[in-house]
Scaffold this motif. Structure first.
Motif, mmCIF file in Angstrom:
data_model
loop_
_atom_site.group_PDB
_atom_site.id
_atom_site.type_symbol
_atom_site.label_atom_id
_atom_site.label_comp_id
_atom_site.label_asym_id
_atom_site.label_seq_id
_atom_site.Cartn_x
_atom_site.Cartn_y
_atom_site.Cartn_z
ATOM 1 N N ARG A 1 -2.703 11.606 1.348
ATOM 2 C CA ARG A 1 -3.888 10.858 1.780
ATOM 3 C C ARG A 1 -3.518 9.484 2.328
ATOM 4 O O ARG A 1 -4.385 8.744 2.788
ATOM 5 C CB ARG A 1 -4.858 10.688 0.606
ATOM 6 C CG ARG A 1 -5.451 12.019 0.138
ATOM 7 C CD ARG A 1 -6.438 11.803 -0.982
ATOM 8 N NE ARG A 1 -7.024 13.062 -1.439
ATOM 9 C CZ ARG A 1 -7.897 13.157 -2.430
ATOM 10 N NH1 ARG A 1 -8.281 12.056 -3.080
ATOM 11 N NH2 ARG A 1 -8.390 14.335 -2.780
ATOM 12 N N ALA A 2 -2.245 9.140 2.248
ATOM 13 C CA ALA A 2 -1.797 7.818 2.717
ATOM 14 C C ALA A 2 -2.022 7.696 4.223
ATOM 15 O O ALA A 2 -1.886 8.671 4.967
ATOM 16 C CB ALA A 2 -0.331 7.617 2.378
ATOM 17 N N ILE B 1 -1.892 8.655 17.115
ATOM 18 C CA ILE B 1 -2.426 9.970 17.482
ATOM 19 C C ILE B 1 -2.686 10.799 16.231
ATOM 20 O O ILE B 1 -3.646 11.564 16.148
ATOM 21 C CB ILE B 1 -1.440 10.699 18.426
ATOM 22 C CG1 ILE B 1 -1.443 10.021 19.804
ATOM 23 C CG2 ILE B 1 -1.784 12.188 18.557
ATOM 24 C CD1 ILE B 1 -0.327 10.483 20.719
ATOM 25 N N ALA B 2 -1.822 10.606 15.221
ATOM 26 C CA ALA B 2 -1.951 11.361 13.968
ATOM 27 C C ALA B 2 -2.863 10.669 12.959
ATOM 28 O O ALA B 2 -3.002 11.136 11.822
ATOM 29 C CB ALA B 2 -0.565 11.565 13.351
ATOM 30 N N GLY B 3 -3.491 9.557 13.356
ATOM 31 C CA GLY B 3 -4.401 8.849 12.451
ATOM 32 C C GLY B 3 -3.705 7.947 11.454
ATOM 33 O O GLY B 3 -4.284 7.584 10.426
ATOM 34 N N LEU B 4 -2.445 7.582 11.750
ATOM 35 C CA LEU B 4 -1.685 6.718 10.844
ATOM 36 C C LEU B 4 -1.464 5.342 11.469
ATOM 37 O O LEU B 4 -1.518 5.182 12.692
ATOM 38 C CB LEU B 4 -0.317 7.340 10.532
ATOM 39 C CG LEU B 4 -0.293 8.697 9.832
ATOM 40 C CD1 LEU B 4 1.136 9.180 9.674
ATOM 41 C CD2 LEU B 4 -0.998 8.634 8.484
ATOM 42 N N GLN C 1 0.864 -1.180 0.000
ATOM 43 C CA GLN C 1 0.000 0.000 0.000
ATOM 44 C C GLN C 1 0.899 1.228 0.000
ATOM 45 O O GLN C 1 2.052 1.152 0.420
ATOM 46 C CB GLN C 1 -0.888 0.028 1.251
ATOM 47 C CG GLN C 1 -2.068 -0.917 1.170
ATOM 48 C CD GLN C 1 -3.054 -0.656 2.282
ATOM 49 O OE1 GLN C 1 -2.801 0.119 3.186
ATOM 50 N NE2 GLN C 1 -4.186 -1.316 2.220
ATOM 51 N N ALA C 2 0.364 2.359 -0.485
ATOM 52 C CA ALA C 2 1.143 3.593 -0.430
ATOM 53 C C ALA C 2 1.566 3.833 1.009
ATOM 54 O O ALA C 2 0.750 3.782 1.930
ATOM 55 C CB ALA C 2 0.306 4.757 -0.931
ATOM 56 N N VAL D 1 1.586 15.729 8.332
ATOM 57 C CA VAL D 1 0.692 15.047 7.382
ATOM 58 C C VAL D 1 -0.219 16.078 6.714
ATOM 59 O O VAL D 1 -0.394 16.075 5.483
ATOM 60 C CB VAL D 1 -0.141 13.952 8.099
ATOM 61 C CG1 VAL D 1 -1.265 13.454 7.198
ATOM 62 C CG2 VAL D 1 0.752 12.788 8.512
ATOM 63 N N GLU D 2 -0.792 16.986 7.514
ATOM 64 C CA GLU D 2 -1.665 18.031 6.954
ATOM 65 C C GLU D 2 -0.900 18.931 5.994
ATOM 66 O O GLU D 2 -1.379 19.277 4.916
ATOM 67 C CB GLU D 2 -2.265 18.861 8.096
ATOM 68 C CG GLU D 2 -3.302 18.106 8.907
ATOM 69 C CD GLU D 2 -3.695 18.826 10.190
ATOM 70 O OE1 GLU D 2 -3.137 19.921 10.459
ATOM 71 O OE2 GLU D 2 -4.543 18.290 10.933
#
Length: 357
Positions: A77-78, A163-166, A9-10, A71-72
């Motif tokens: 979008r990965a 925490i960062a959604g990753l 995956q990316a 990330v922002e």
């Protein structure tokens, strides 16, 4: 629990260094001559002071918030990422195992025998392995690289990403990420680095890491305390600036005329001395007495002319790392910023390449 795994995956390469989080996303191009990779997104986000102590995360939430910002800022979008722990936090050992074993059988046997190789209780460590090649001593055996790190080193990075959604798809070792990225710059060396000994001096904000490769494989790693923070602190002291002001002045200029001869030149001399000293440690602990090339990486290698100074002092051809020299770049990436940061993005680049394993 095993360190690595999960592919196709990316995946973002996310280098959590002592002062910043560096994000890089690559795409692999097929059917195109020349460049086979494209930089899809990239960003750098400073970390609050003392968030990492000697490459160990001291404040997981602060790191997580900085990852969220980077990330922002990148626009990616990965949702999967590869991160790394420092070499000093990892025990590695090459062991031999029967070539006939499947991966699952090998995993089971390593779990049973791991306490022979690891000086910590097994419930406190994460372990992984990679089959390297057929053993030179016995064709029925294979050499296997065993890597183990205390669970907290891995868990803190996994938690910061969450925490960062990753999701942490891969937890690598910085030295192997550097080796991975080095594959992108071998074209800048004679004979693509074959049969050559190459030293990569990664001079970061607080730590200088020397990785030595032979035939493009890591054979030696050493860390020592030296980095760009010393230059920032000297600018602070000399000119009465805050830490933030000194860091900005270091990058953007505007300092008095005596900055170059009285502050920057002595720092560059000290950097050359550190690289030379690191090499002497390597020579004293190996059968080698010279290296064929020096590659400079890390933020400090962007200082104009420092490679020429080190080449003159040590007498070895010295280049500044640029893993993106043969890549195309997405239209939403600022080319000048990427070029300026390129030497400091070697580890994040090596991690991003794990997308294509």
């Amino acid at each position: 629990m095993f360190l690595f795994r999960s592919k196709k995956q990316a995946m973002l390469g996310l280098d959590i260094s002592s002062t910043a989080v560096k994000l890089l996303e690559l795409a692999k191009l097929s059917g195109q001559p020349g460049s086979s990779y494209r930089v899809e997104s990239y960003a750098v986000e400073p970390l609050p002071a003392n968030t990492l102590v000697e490459k160990n995360i001291a404040d997981v939430d602060a790191v997580g918030q900085s990852i969220k910002k980077v990330v922002e800022r990148s626009g990616t979008r990965a949702k999967q990422a590869a991160v790394a722990v420092s070499g000093s936090a990892v025990i590695t050992k090459v062991i031999t195992m029967p070539a006939s074993l499947s991966d699952q059988e090998m995993e089971s046997q390593i779990q049973l025998e791991a306490d022979q190789y690891i000086p910590y209780p097994l419930e406190e460590v994460n372990i992984d392995f990679e089959v390297l090649e057929v053993s030179e001593k016995n064709p029925d055996m294979v050499d296997v690289l065993l890597a183990a790190s205390r669970s907290e080193n891995v868990d803190d990075r996994v938690a910061a990403l969450e925490i960062a959604g990753l999701t942490a798809a891969v937890v690598d070792v910085e030295a192997y990420a550097m080796e991975n990225a080095f594959s992108l710059i071998t074209g800048q060396l004679p004979d693509y680095g074959d049969d050559q000994v190459v030293a990569i001096a990664d001079v970061g904000a607080t730590i200088t890491t020397l990785n030595v490769l032979h035939n493009n494989k890591i054979i030696y790693t050493r860390e020592q305390n030296f980095g760009g923070r010393q230059l920032t602190e000297e600018i602070q002291r000399r000119y009465g600036l805050s830490h933030e002001e000194a860091g900005m002045a270091k990058r953007q200029g505007g300092l008095p005329d005596n900055y170059q001869p009285e502050v920057l030149d002595p720092f560059n001399e000290a950097m050359a001395q550190q690289v030379s000293r690191s090499l002497q440690f390597f020579f004293s602990s190996s059968t080698y007495s010279s290296v064929d090339h020096i590659v400079l990486a890390g933020g400090c290698s962007s200082i104009t002319g420092v490679n020429e100074l080190i080449e003159a002092k040590i007498g070895t051809p010295t280049v500044v790392a640029n893993p993106f020299a043969n890549m195309s770049v997405s239209s939403n990436v600022k080319l000048q910023s990427l070029s300026n940061d390129a030497p400091a993005l070697m580890i994040s680049c090596g991690l991003a390449l794990r997308s294509f394993d």
